[in-house]
Design a protein around this motif. Sequence first.
Motif, PDB file in Angstrom:
ATOM      1  N   SER A  22       0.755  -1.217  -0.121  1.00  0.00           N
ATOM      2  CA  SER A  22      -0.098  -0.245  -0.116  1.00  0.00           C
ATOM      3  C   SER A  22       0.858   1.383  -0.103  1.00  0.00           C
ATOM      4  CB  SER A  22      -0.917   0.146   1.204  1.00  0.00           C
ATOM      5  OG  SER A  22      -0.280   0.030   2.471  1.00  0.00           O
ATOM      6  N   ALA A  23       1.882   1.275   0.700  1.00  0.00           N
ATOM      7  CA  ALA A  23       2.902   2.319   0.915  1.00  0.00           C
ATOM      8  C   ALA A  23       3.640   2.487  -0.532  1.00  0.00           C
ATOM      9  CB  ALA A  23       3.858   2.234   2.084  1.00  0.00           C
ATOM     10  N   ALA A  28       4.759   5.298  -5.195  1.00  0.00           N
ATOM     11  CA  ALA A  28       5.092   5.301  -6.563  1.00  0.00           C
ATOM     12  C   ALA A  28       4.096   6.199  -7.228  1.00  0.00           C
ATOM     13  CB  ALA A  28       4.725   4.014  -7.176  1.00  0.00           C
ATOM     14  N   ALA A  29       2.716   6.118  -7.059  1.00  0.00           N
ATOM     15  CA  ALA A  29       1.895   7.314  -7.757  1.00  0.00           C
ATOM     16  C   ALA A  29       2.211   8.605  -7.534  1.00  0.00           C
ATOM     17  CB  ALA A  29       0.419   6.885  -7.019  1.00  0.00           C
ATOM     18  N   GLU A  30       2.681   9.292  -6.479  1.00  0.00           N
ATOM     19  CA  GLU A  30       3.043  10.512  -6.123  1.00  0.00           C
ATOM     20  C   GLU A  30       4.352  10.782  -6.882  1.00  0.00           C
ATOM     21  OE1 GLU A  30       0.861  12.166  -2.139  1.00  0.00           O
ATOM     22  OE2 GLU A  30       3.081  11.684  -2.127  1.00  0.00           O
ATOM     23  N   PRO A 192      -2.640   8.985   3.085  1.00  0.00           N
ATOM     24  CA  PRO A 192      -2.062   7.666   3.016  1.00  0.00           C
ATOM     25  C   PRO A 192      -2.699   6.624   3.662  1.00  0.00           C
ATOM     26  CG  PRO A 192      -0.545   9.637   3.230  1.00  0.00           C
ATOM     27  CD  PRO A 192      -1.547  10.236   3.347  1.00  0.00           C
ATOM     28  N   SER A 193      -2.866   5.632   3.602  1.00  0.00           N
ATOM     29  CA  SER A 193      -3.258   4.354   4.542  1.00  0.00           C
ATOM     30  C   SER A 193      -2.219   3.734   5.049  1.00  0.00           C
ATOM     31  CB  SER A 193      -4.273   3.633   3.553  1.00  0.00           C
ATOM     32  OG  SER A 193      -3.383   2.860   2.657  1.00  0.00           O
ATOM     33  N   PHE A 194      -1.032   4.328   5.201  1.00  0.00           N
ATOM     34  CA  PHE A 194       0.044   3.506   6.044  1.00  0.00           C
ATOM     35  C   PHE A 194       0.576   4.501   6.790  1.00  0.00           C
ATOM     36  CE2 PHE A 194       1.555   5.411   2.024  1.00  0.00           C
ATOM     37  CZ  PHE A 194       2.645   6.174   2.365  1.00  0.00           C
ATOM     38  N   GLN A 195       1.492   3.868   7.860  1.00  0.00           N
ATOM     39  CA  GLN A 195       2.235   4.711   8.941  1.00  0.00           C
ATOM     40  C   GLN A 195       3.672   4.310   8.632  1.00  0.00           C
ATOM     41  OE1 GLN A 195       1.552   7.396  10.854  1.00  0.00           O
ATOM     42  NE2 GLN A 195      -0.707   7.474  10.094  1.00  0.00           N
TER      43      GLN A 195
END
Length: 283
Positions: A22-23, A28-30, A192-195
Amino acid sequence: MEYLSRGDLLDIMLTNGPFPISATRFLAAELICGLQFLHSRGIIHRDIKPDNILLDSTGHLKIADFGLAVMNIFGDTNISGWAGTRLYMAPEILQNKPYNTAVDWFSAGLVIYVMATGKHPFYRGKIGRALKAIINDDPVFPNEMDPQLKAIINGLLDKSAESRQKFVENIRDHPFFMEINWTDIEEATACPSFQLTPPPVMMTSDTMKDVLCFTEANNTPIAETGQNLFCGFTFANEGWKVIESIPKPIISNRRPVKPHRRTFGTIVKDAFHRIWRRIKPWK
């Protein structure tokens, strides 16, 4: 430049190890959006690597360090010149061939691979072998890697610059990015869905005070007389003052003192004193 509290991607990877998918997908998209933005304005970065990718406090990515960038490169225009960091260079740069924006996409593929695996796809302990592998070898992927992510990296690491460019034209429609809302990515409204744990930072209270001072966008603007010094900046702290010119050294009318010239007599005298200091303690 604004203060980016999470530091660079390299330190974050050293702290967190390989990123969850997910990260990797989000960053990568950004990164893709950032490169497309630069290339649409004729800018080739030429030094995309984890050290030059910074994250802010919310986890959004920012491309930094444009010291090797070139401008006004549009369409099929090619340039030449050795530039970048060797382990993140495209094959055409290593071979001293003309190149274009495709070199940034090859570097981006390497960065995404490192984010996903924690390793460089071509480095095996010696830089010389790694550079030859970048030119001649295909990347080796872990068996557990997501097939769609593997396809993205393969497309970006294509040895042919032309094939790389064609792949990037439709990269946003790739199944790996099916969950990505590109409008939200471009507007930085996607959360972001991650930490990721930021790397430890040692800062004194004075340093933190300066950092906070330089990032407060609501401070009073600097005086009008100094505005021309910061033309083009979105923010400049009024505490930044014009550096005063260095005063000219005072030239004295006195003649410089010449060093004492040693004569044969002074040489003999010095030698006698050295010998005497050595034999005197024996008495």
